[in-house]
Motif scaffolding. Structure first.
Motif, mmCIF file in Angstrom:
data_model
loop_
_atom_site.group_PDB
_atom_site.id
_atom_site.type_symbol
_atom_site.label_atom_id
_atom_site.label_comp_id
_atom_site.label_asym_id
_atom_site.label_seq_id
_atom_site.Cartn_x
_atom_site.Cartn_y
_atom_site.Cartn_z
ATOM 1 N N PHE A 68 0.793 -1.192 -0.083
ATOM 2 C CA PHE A 68 0.075 -0.074 -0.093
ATOM 3 C C PHE A 68 0.860 1.286 -0.004
ATOM 4 N N TYR A 69 2.159 1.382 0.458
ATOM 5 C CA TYR A 69 2.930 2.404 0.898
ATOM 6 C C TYR A 69 4.079 2.300 -0.048
ATOM 7 N N LEU A 70 4.660 1.299 -0.726
ATOM 8 C CA LEU A 70 5.817 1.089 -1.453
ATOM 9 C C LEU A 70 5.525 0.999 -2.971
ATOM 10 N N PRO A 71 6.305 1.204 -3.791
ATOM 11 C CA PRO A 71 6.330 0.949 -5.261
ATOM 12 C C PRO A 71 6.290 -0.623 -5.253
ATOM 13 N N LEU A 72 5.655 -1.230 -6.042
ATOM 14 C CA LEU A 72 5.610 -2.526 -6.176
ATOM 15 C C LEU A 72 6.991 -3.321 -6.661
ATOM 16 N N TRP A 73 7.803 -2.567 -7.548
ATOM 17 C CA TRP A 73 8.992 -3.227 -7.767
ATOM 18 C C TRP A 73 9.781 -3.274 -6.587
ATOM 19 N N LEU A 74 9.618 -2.212 -5.682
ATOM 20 C CA LEU A 74 10.590 -2.207 -4.467
ATOM 21 C C LEU A 74 9.998 -3.453 -3.527
ATOM 22 N N VAL A 75 8.865 -3.716 -3.542
ATOM 23 C CA VAL A 75 8.167 -4.922 -2.834
ATOM 24 C C VAL A 75 8.867 -6.133 -3.123
ATOM 25 N N LEU A 76 9.079 -6.274 -4.499
ATOM 26 C CA LEU A 76 9.327 -7.219 -5.196
ATOM 27 C C LEU A 76 10.828 -7.472 -4.768
ATOM 28 N N TRP A 119 6.127 -12.009 -0.274
ATOM 29 C CA TRP A 119 6.533 -10.751 -0.853
ATOM 30 C C TRP A 119 6.310 -10.753 -2.278
ATOM 31 N N ILE A 120 7.006 -11.609 -2.829
ATOM 32 C CA ILE A 120 6.849 -11.943 -4.521
ATOM 33 C C ILE A 120 5.284 -12.236 -4.890
ATOM 34 N N ASN A 121 4.573 -13.245 -3.834
ATOM 35 C CA ASN A 121 3.457 -13.403 -4.002
ATOM 36 C C ASN A 121 2.502 -12.302 -4.165
ATOM 37 N N THR A 122 2.500 -11.301 -3.095
ATOM 38 C CA THR A 122 1.800 -10.081 -3.209
ATOM 39 C C THR A 122 1.909 -9.297 -4.224
ATOM 40 N N VAL A 123 3.179 -8.921 -4.943
ATOM 41 C CA VAL A 123 3.128 -8.289 -5.979
ATOM 42 C C VAL A 123 2.517 -8.992 -7.186
ATOM 43 N N CYS A 124 2.601 -10.237 -7.378
ATOM 44 C CA CYS A 124 2.010 -10.904 -8.485
ATOM 45 C C CYS A 124 0.595 -10.820 -8.358
ATOM 46 N N TYR A 125 -0.152 -11.128 -7.053
ATOM 47 C CA TYR A 125 -1.517 -11.141 -7.076
ATOM 48 C C TYR A 125 -2.087 -9.355 -7.408
ATOM 49 N N VAL A 126 -1.393 -8.599 -6.816
ATOM 50 C CA VAL A 126 -1.699 -7.177 -6.908
ATOM 51 C C VAL A 126 -1.652 -6.814 -8.509
ATOM 52 N N ILE A 127 -0.606 -7.036 -9.135
ATOM 53 C CA ILE A 127 -0.164 -6.697 -10.453
ATOM 54 C C ILE A 127 -1.535 -7.486 -11.356
ATOM 55 N N THR A 128 -1.840 -8.722 -11.201
ATOM 56 C CA THR A 128 -2.728 -9.460 -11.688
ATOM 57 C C THR A 128 -4.257 -8.730 -11.624
ATOM 58 N N LEU A 180 15.889 -13.619 -7.199
ATOM 59 C CA LEU A 180 16.461 -12.482 -7.225
ATOM 60 C C LEU A 180 16.908 -12.033 -8.865
ATOM 61 N N ILE A 181 17.505 -13.002 -9.503
ATOM 62 C CA ILE A 181 17.641 -12.916 -10.629
ATOM 63 C C ILE A 181 16.438 -12.792 -11.647
ATOM 64 N N VAL A 182 15.539 -13.503 -11.537
ATOM 65 C CA VAL A 182 14.333 -13.370 -12.246
ATOM 66 C C VAL A 182 13.506 -12.045 -11.723
ATOM 67 N N SER A 183 13.721 -11.710 -10.465
ATOM 68 C CA SER A 183 13.011 -10.716 -10.172
ATOM 69 C C SER A 183 13.565 -9.415 -10.901
ATOM 70 N N LEU A 184 14.878 -9.326 -11.108
ATOM 71 C CA LEU A 184 15.185 -8.301 -11.719
ATOM 72 C C LEU A 184 15.066 -8.112 -13.150
ATOM 73 N N ILE A 185 14.795 -9.535 -13.736
ATOM 74 C CA ILE A 185 14.325 -9.537 -15.368
ATOM 75 C C ILE A 185 13.082 -9.273 -15.492
ATOM 76 N N ALA A 186 12.168 -9.494 -14.599
ATOM 77 C CA ALA A 186 10.604 -9.315 -14.618
ATOM 78 C C ALA A 186 10.187 -8.068 -14.232
ATOM 79 N N ALA A 187 11.017 -7.499 -13.281
ATOM 80 C CA ALA A 187 10.585 -6.209 -12.752
ATOM 81 C C ALA A 187 10.222 -5.124 -13.866
ATOM 82 N N PRO A 188 10.707 -4.986 -14.982
ATOM 83 C CA PRO A 188 10.285 -3.986 -15.879
ATOM 84 C C PRO A 188 9.064 -4.055 -16.606
#
Length: 420
Positions: A68-76, A119-128, A180-188
């Protein structure tokens, strides 16, 4: 708009990749026996470590609050960093680069690593949820979540290719760095997209996704069978898995090609010259303005109706509903017992004299992938006949269309029920 539609599906592909490597706790049975020997711990202490990985999800509400308070890429990035610390320090311990950690330090590191999944789950669900309409977001969430059941298959395939006898070190190294590697690739690409996909294109896109997903599951099951895996090399098995993970890119690619073709046709139409009188031109402008206003009004009505069809409830109200407690005890005595069995799968196999623990873990992971996928298929093809209930979501008899719903407790609800 057409370009954003392609990015909408591309974000779904990025979420699929994140979910595919996010189930780091599901590969625990493949290296638990070696970890027990390296740490010189008892079976009871090993079971506690398996529990610690799942106990980390109890604190999943922190990721929901952060969203709710941070950018989703930062949460990821926070989630992947927590996993790097939790598994990375354990890797340093068993490689004798750290020698001053007690058992309880390892226990807390395992809790931290389990919490990183939330944390990764939350980003995936929110974006979807934000990228897809109310008619398709549940299907999209279920489709992407099914790939989390494929994590153990992916990790065991990589370890079977690059590792020898000491698999525990390789598993811990992959668990710490691969997310971490896949998060850096998928973040954009995993970001909120304001796209409006036509219903026809949306249906075709999901049908293609389901076909690809089912084919992926069939390959995962067949390649995990020992009489099949013995005939193909570990490298060929890994390449096959990676190719199937790239197949979902066909959907955003086809959407982009379709958008380019449509843009080319529009440019051709603009090149044609028409002559109108001033009166005809004025009538056309008025007609276009009226159509635009009608379209805006209809969209506003649809948005209001979309808000009113369900009510998101808070924690206190949720705890007073019998539906929640029925689900809680079903999950406690059903899925939790299943996790206990899976966490001890390696020990059970070795006690029966079976040496192909990695193959057994891959097979269970592949069938778990199908088990997660089946509800999404049923929800998509039979959603007109019945509605599948969601946690913390009630369908009230009377709804105020002008009252916005309270914020959803994403981390507390979805991480509690959808994590492996």
């Amino acid at each position: 708009m057409p370009s954003s539609t392609a990015f909408q599906w591309l974000s779904l592909v990025g979420i699929i990749w994140l979910q595919s490597i996010n189930g780091t706790n599901t590969n625990f049975p493949a290296y638990s026996s070696q970890l027990k020997q390296l740490l010189s711990i008892s079976q009871f202490q090993l079971n506690n470590l398996a529990f610690a990985s799942d106990a980390g999800k109890i604190f999943g509400f922190f990721s929901g609050m952060a969203a709710f308070y941070l950018p989703l890429w930062l949460v990821l990035m926070i989630g992947s960093t927590l996993g790097l610390i939790g598994y990375g320090v354990q890797y340093l311990l068993i490689t004798n680069q750290i020698s001053s950690l007690s058992y309880w330090h390892v226990f807390l590191l395992t809790v931290l690593a389990g919490n990183s999944i939330c944390w990764i789950n939350t980003v995936c669900y929110v974006i979807t949820i934000r990228n897809f309409s109310s008619d398709h977001r549940q299907v999209a969430v279920g489709l992407t979540t099914s790939y989390q059941g494929l994590s153990a298959k992916i990790y065991t395939s990589i370890v079977g290719t690059v590792s020898g006898q000491n698999k525990a070190k390789t598993f811990l190294f992959l668990n710490s760095f691969l997310p971490l590697i896949v998060s850096l690739i998928a973040a954009p690409v995993v970001r909120e997209i304001e796209a409006v996909t036509r219903p026809k294109h949306m249906s075709v896109g999901f049908v293609v996704m389901f076909v690809i997903t089912i084919a992926t599951g069939i390959y995962a099951v067949m390649s995990s069978l020992q009489f099949v895996s013995n005939k193909i090399s570990p490298l060929s098995n890994l390449v096959g898995v990676l190719v199937f993970l790239l197949f979902p890119l066909l959907v955003p690619l086809s959407m982009k090609i379709n958008a380019l073709v449509g843009s080319w046709h529009k440019n051709r139409e603009k090149q044609r010259v028409y002559h109108f009188t001033a009166e005809e031109s004025h009538d056309i402008e008025e007609r276009i303005e009226n159509e635009v206003k009608e379209g805006e009004d209809s969209r506003e009505v649809n948005q209001e109706v979309g808000i009113g069809i369900r009510e998101e409830v808070g924690v206190k109200l949720m705890l007073r509903r019998i539906d929640f407690w029925l689900y809680f005890f079903v999950y406690l005595f059903g899925a939790t017992l299943g996790l206990v069995f899976l966490n001890n799968l390696g020990q059970i196999a070795e006690s029966r004299g079976y040496s192909g623990t990695s193959s057994l873990v891959s097979l269970s992971s592949s069938f778990g992938f199908f088990g997660r996928l089946m509800p999404s298929i049923g929800d998509y093809f039979y959603r007109g006949k019945f509605t599948i209930s969601r946690p913390a979501t009630m369908n009230p008899p009377k709804v105020n269309l002008h009252m916005p719903p309270p914020p959803t407790l994403v981390g507390m609800t979805y991480n509690a029920v959808a994590s492996p």
